[in-house]
Design an enzyme around this catalytic site. Structure first.
Site, PDB file in Angstrom:
ATOM      1  N   THR A 142      13.986   5.389  -8.833  1.00 39.44           N
ATOM      2  CA  THR A 142      13.793   4.400  -9.896  1.00 39.44           C
ATOM      3  C   THR A 142      15.106   4.018 -10.566  1.00 39.44           C
ATOM      4  O   THR A 142      16.045   4.825 -10.596  1.00 39.44           O
ATOM      5  CB  THR A 142      12.825   4.985 -10.949  1.00 39.44           C
ATOM      6  N   GLU A 175      15.323   3.914 -13.605  1.00 40.80           N
ATOM      7  CA  GLU A 175      15.333   4.621 -14.891  1.00 40.80           C
ATOM      8  C   GLU A 175      16.339   5.770 -14.905  1.00 40.80           C
ATOM      9  O   GLU A 175      16.698   6.269 -15.974  1.00 40.80           O
ATOM     10  CB  GLU A 175      13.920   5.113 -15.239  1.00 40.80           C
TER      11      GLU A 175
HETATM   12  P1  NAD Z   1       1.649   6.554  -8.586  1.00 41.18           P
HETATM   13  O1  NAD Z   1       1.619   7.474  -9.762  1.00 41.18           O
HETATM   14  O2  NAD Z   1       0.748   5.375  -8.551  1.00 41.18           O
HETATM   15  O3  NAD Z   1       1.349   7.377  -7.249  1.00 41.18           O
HETATM   16  C1  NAD Z   1       1.873   8.637  -7.010  1.00 41.18           C
HETATM   17  C2  NAD Z   1       1.092   9.263  -5.872  1.00 41.18           C
HETATM   18  O4  NAD Z   1       1.670  10.550  -5.604  1.00 41.18           O
HETATM   19  C3  NAD Z   1      -0.391   9.503  -6.192  1.00 41.18           C
HETATM   20  O5  NAD Z   1      -1.178   9.091  -5.108  1.00 41.18           O
HETATM   21  C4  NAD Z   1      -0.487  11.004  -6.394  1.00 41.18           C
HETATM   22  O6  NAD Z   1      -1.740  11.535  -6.043  1.00 41.18           O
HETATM   23  C5  NAD Z   1       0.617  11.497  -5.479  1.00 41.18           C
HETATM   24  N1  NAD Z   1       1.131  12.814  -5.897  1.00 41.18           N
HETATM   25  C6  NAD Z   1       1.520  13.169  -7.142  1.00 41.18           C
HETATM   26  N2  NAD Z   1       1.917  14.463  -7.140  1.00 41.18           N
HETATM   27  C7  NAD Z   1       1.794  14.895  -5.863  1.00 41.18           C
HETATM   28  C8  NAD Z   1       2.061  16.128  -5.225  1.00 41.18           C
HETATM   29  N3  NAD Z   1       2.533  17.188  -5.910  1.00 41.18           N
HETATM   30  N4  NAD Z   1       1.853  16.229  -3.892  1.00 41.18           N
HETATM   31  C9  NAD Z   1       1.366  15.167  -3.181  1.00 41.18           C
HETATM   32  N5  NAD Z   1       1.086  13.986  -3.746  1.00 41.18           N
HETATM   33  C10 NAD Z   1       1.289  13.851  -5.065  1.00 41.18           C
HETATM   34  O7  NAD Z   1       3.162   6.136  -8.431  1.00 41.18           O
HETATM   35  P2  NAD Z   1       3.795   4.762  -7.933  1.00 41.18           P
HETATM   36  O8  NAD Z   1       3.890   3.833  -9.082  1.00 41.18           O
HETATM   37  O9  NAD Z   1       3.126   4.332  -6.689  1.00 41.18           O
HETATM   38  O10 NAD Z   1       5.281   5.243  -7.605  1.00 41.18           O
HETATM   39  C11 NAD Z   1       5.628   5.715  -6.311  1.00 41.18           C
HETATM   40  C12 NAD Z   1       7.084   6.117  -6.301  1.00 41.18           C
HETATM   41  O11 NAD Z   1       7.896   5.021  -6.704  1.00 41.18           O
HETATM   42  C13 NAD Z   1       7.413   7.256  -7.278  1.00 41.18           C
HETATM   43  O12 NAD Z   1       8.335   8.105  -6.650  1.00 41.18           O
HETATM   44  C14 NAD Z   1       8.039   6.556  -8.459  1.00 41.18           C
HETATM   45  O13 NAD Z   1       8.971   7.407  -9.120  1.00 41.18           O
HETATM   46  C15 NAD Z   1       8.741   5.403  -7.769  1.00 41.18           C
HETATM   47  N6  NAD Z   1       8.945   4.213  -8.611  1.00 41.18           N
HETATM   48  C16 NAD Z   1       7.853   3.587  -9.163  1.00 41.18           C
HETATM   49  C17 NAD Z   1       8.053   2.446  -9.925  1.00 41.18           C
HETATM   50  C18 NAD Z   1       6.896   1.687 -10.520  1.00 41.18           C
HETATM   51  O14 NAD Z   1       7.126   0.684 -11.197  1.00 41.18           O
HETATM   52  N7  NAD Z   1       5.651   2.084 -10.287  1.00 41.18           N
HETATM   53  C19 NAD Z   1       9.345   1.966 -10.148  1.00 41.18           C
HETATM   54  C20 NAD Z   1      10.432   2.642  -9.594  1.00 41.18           C
HETATM   55  C21 NAD Z   1      10.199   3.765  -8.803  1.00 41.18           C
HETATM   56  P1  TYD Z   2       5.522   0.994 -18.227  1.00 44.49           P
HETATM   57  O1  TYD Z   2       4.637   0.047 -17.495  1.00 44.49           O
HETATM   58  O2  TYD Z   2       4.939   2.260 -18.762  1.00 44.49           O
HETATM   59  O3  TYD Z   2       6.770   1.284 -17.272  1.00 44.49           O
HETATM   60  P2  TYD Z   2       8.169   2.059 -17.601  1.00 44.49           P
HETATM   61  O4  TYD Z   2       7.985   2.876 -18.813  1.00 44.49           O
HETATM   62  O5  TYD Z   2       8.335   2.892 -16.368  1.00 44.49           O
HETATM   63  O6  TYD Z   2       9.197   0.981 -17.736  1.00 44.49           O
HETATM   64  O7  TYD Z   2       6.177   0.214 -19.449  1.00 44.49           O
HETATM   65  C1  TYD Z   2       6.865  -1.018 -19.243  1.00 44.49           C
HETATM   66  C2  TYD Z   2       7.343  -1.495 -20.599  1.00 44.49           C
HETATM   67  O8  TYD Z   2       6.203  -1.837 -21.397  1.00 44.49           O
HETATM   68  C3  TYD Z   2       8.091  -0.425 -21.390  1.00 44.49           C
HETATM   69  O9  TYD Z   2       9.099  -1.061 -22.158  1.00 44.49           O
HETATM   70  C4  TYD Z   2       7.030   0.160 -22.308  1.00 44.49           C
HETATM   71  C5  TYD Z   2       6.147  -1.047 -22.580  1.00 44.49           C
HETATM   72  N1  TYD Z   2       4.721  -0.758 -22.847  1.00 44.49           N
HETATM   73  C6  TYD Z   2       4.077  -1.335 -23.957  1.00 44.49           C
HETATM   74  O10 TYD Z   2       4.702  -2.078 -24.747  1.00 44.49           O
HETATM   75  N2  TYD Z   2       2.755  -1.067 -24.143  1.00 44.49           N
HETATM   76  C7  TYD Z   2       2.052  -0.253 -23.311  1.00 44.49           C
HETATM   77  O11 TYD Z   2       0.835  -0.027 -23.562  1.00 44.49           O
HETATM   78  C8  TYD Z   2       2.708   0.316 -22.181  1.00 44.49           C
HETATM   79  C9  TYD Z   2       1.966   1.214 -21.225  1.00 44.49           C
HETATM   80  C10 TYD Z   2       4.047   0.017 -21.984  1.00 44.49           C
END
Ligand code: NAD
Ligand code: TYD
Length: 338
Positions: free
Chosen positions: A123, A125
């Site tokens: 990420t 982040e």
């Molecule tokens: P998500 O929370 O929707 O999915 C995570 C999945 O991992 C779930 O299916 C969960 O069951 C599985 N999981 C969690 N712990 C586990 C374990 N110990 N063993 C096996 N499986 C396990 O997450 P996402 O939003 O799909 O994110 C996927 C990846 O992308 C993560 O590594 C996250 O850090 C990264 N990422 C996400 C975002 C975003 O905006 N969602 C942005 C940047 C990076």
């Molecule tokens: P989020 O979707 O939780 O992603 P991340 O924290 O990984 O960036 O949040 C996106 C942005 O939206 C972040 O600045 C926090 C804000 N936010 C709200 O203002 N209200 C909410 O209810 C949530 C979940 C997030």
């Protein structure tokens, strides 16, 4: 290719599996997922009978279970993680377990089974926050500066992945991407929470002043970026992946959603801010564009429309999530009674 996808029942992992089986129909995919609160096999209902797809329930911290699946593949795409910042603030331990220890177990096993590519999904982040009043973006040279238990645990996992390349020669690649959104997005994150709340006639909670900025990446664009890295990426490299948004504050994201859904500002509710809330993220993705010829295909507004349409058409999917245990989380997080 024989792919092991960890966390394939989550938001991005399930989109990726669907994408991969469609665009690489001869490849085999094992989805290894512990099915935590965020894992949902309904995300993959339409492909569960595909003969090239197999689901194995297991935890990435479990060495034996990981070894058993690792012995059957040549490539790993590692999504599994605890992924929600707010949950990491109230209960950090599962983040350390899964994101740090789980990644370590996978790396050890990948080495043991001579995996030909280990791609780690991370990420933006990990880079901390950028000031609001600047045009700066995260680049290949930005130093790590994580602020939440979530981002700190992801930073630790990135360092481990690089260490396994530098020390043991494991063929790794890493991508650090911005905030994804799209179909199957768990409705505790901003965009799906906003859309589903509006569909339920509830207000949208906006943290603090709403002037926090995220770089928004459509999940389908993220999948093509991972494909480009798996196909042509250089071993040992890290690629930054971002979207086409130019500094859109959260409040403007909500306003655009409200406009598309034909609702007014009265649906916005300002709530208590998140502790340690990062002000602004922005990604410079010129390296992946230059080296791998990747760029996002969707404008933000186009992707937002598609996403809203998906949530409108898949009510049953998110209504099931928003009942039960999720309701308890929502009440604790926002201190509201329904
Ligand atoms: P998500 O929370 O929707 O999915 C995570 C999945 O991992 C779930 O299916 C969960 O069951 C599985 N999981 C969690 N712990 C586990 C374990 N110990 N063993 C096996 N499986 C396990 O997450 P996402 O939003 O799909 O994110 C996927 C990846 O992308 C993560 O590594 C996250 O850090 C990264 N990422 C996400 C975002 C975003 O905006 N969602 C942005 C940047 C990076
Ligand atoms: P989020 O979707 O939780 O992603 P991340 O924290 O990984 O960036 O949040 C996106 C942005 O939206 C972040 O600045 C926090 C804000 N936010 C709200 O203002 N209200 C909410 O209810 C949530 C979940 C997030």
């Amino acid at each position: 290719m024989r792919l092991l996808v960890t966390g394939g029942a989550g938001f991005i992992g399930s989109n990726f599996i669907r994408y991969w089986l469609t665009t690489h129909p001869d490849d085999q995919v094992i989805n290894f997922d512990a099915l935590t609160y965020a894992g949902n096999l309904e995300n993959l209902r339409d492909i569960e009978d595909n003969p090239n797809y197999e689901f194995v329930k297991g935890n990435i911290c479990d060495r034996d279970a990981v070894d058993a699946v690792m012995s059957r593949v040549d490539t790993v795409v590692h999504f599994a993680a605890e992924s929600h910042v707010d949950r990491s603030i109230s209960d950090p331990m599962p983040f350390i377990k899964t994101n740090v220890e789980g990644t370590f177990v996978l790396l050890e096993s990948a080495l043991k089974h001579s995996i030909s590519r280990f791609h780690h999904i991370s990420t933006d982040e990990v880079f901390g926050a950028l000031p609001l009043d600047s045009k700066r973006k995260f680049t290949d040279d930005t130093k790590y500066d994580p602020h939440s238990p979530y981002s700190a645990s992801k930073a630790a996992s990135d360092h481990l992945v690089r260490a396994y390349h530098d020390t043991y020669g494991l063929p790794v690649t890493i991508s650090n991407c911005s905030n994804n959104f799209g179909p199957y997005h768990f409705p505790e994150k901003l965009i799906p929470l906003a859309i589903t709340n509006i569909l339920e006639g509830k207000k949208v909670p906006v943290y603090g002043d709403g002037l926090y900025v995220r770089d928004w990446l459509y999940v389908k664009d993220h999948c093509t970026a991972i494909d480009a890295i798996l196909t042509n990426g250089k071993i040992g490299r890290t690629y930054l992946v971002g979207g086409l948004t130019e500094d859109i504050p959260n409040i403007e994201v909500i306003r655009r959603i409200l406009r598309i859904m034909g609702k007014g500002e009265e649906m916005i509710e300002y709530v208590k801010d998140r502790p340690g809330h990062d002000r602004r993220y922005a990604i410079d993705w010129t390296t992946i564009k230059r080296e791998l010829n990747w760029k996002p295909a969707y404008s933000f507004d186009q992707a937002l429309q598609e996403t809203i349409h998906w949530f409108e058409s898949n009510r049953q999917w998110w209504e099931r999530i928003k009942s039960g245990a999720y309701r308890e989380y929502y009440q604790n997080q926002y201190s509201v009674t329904e």
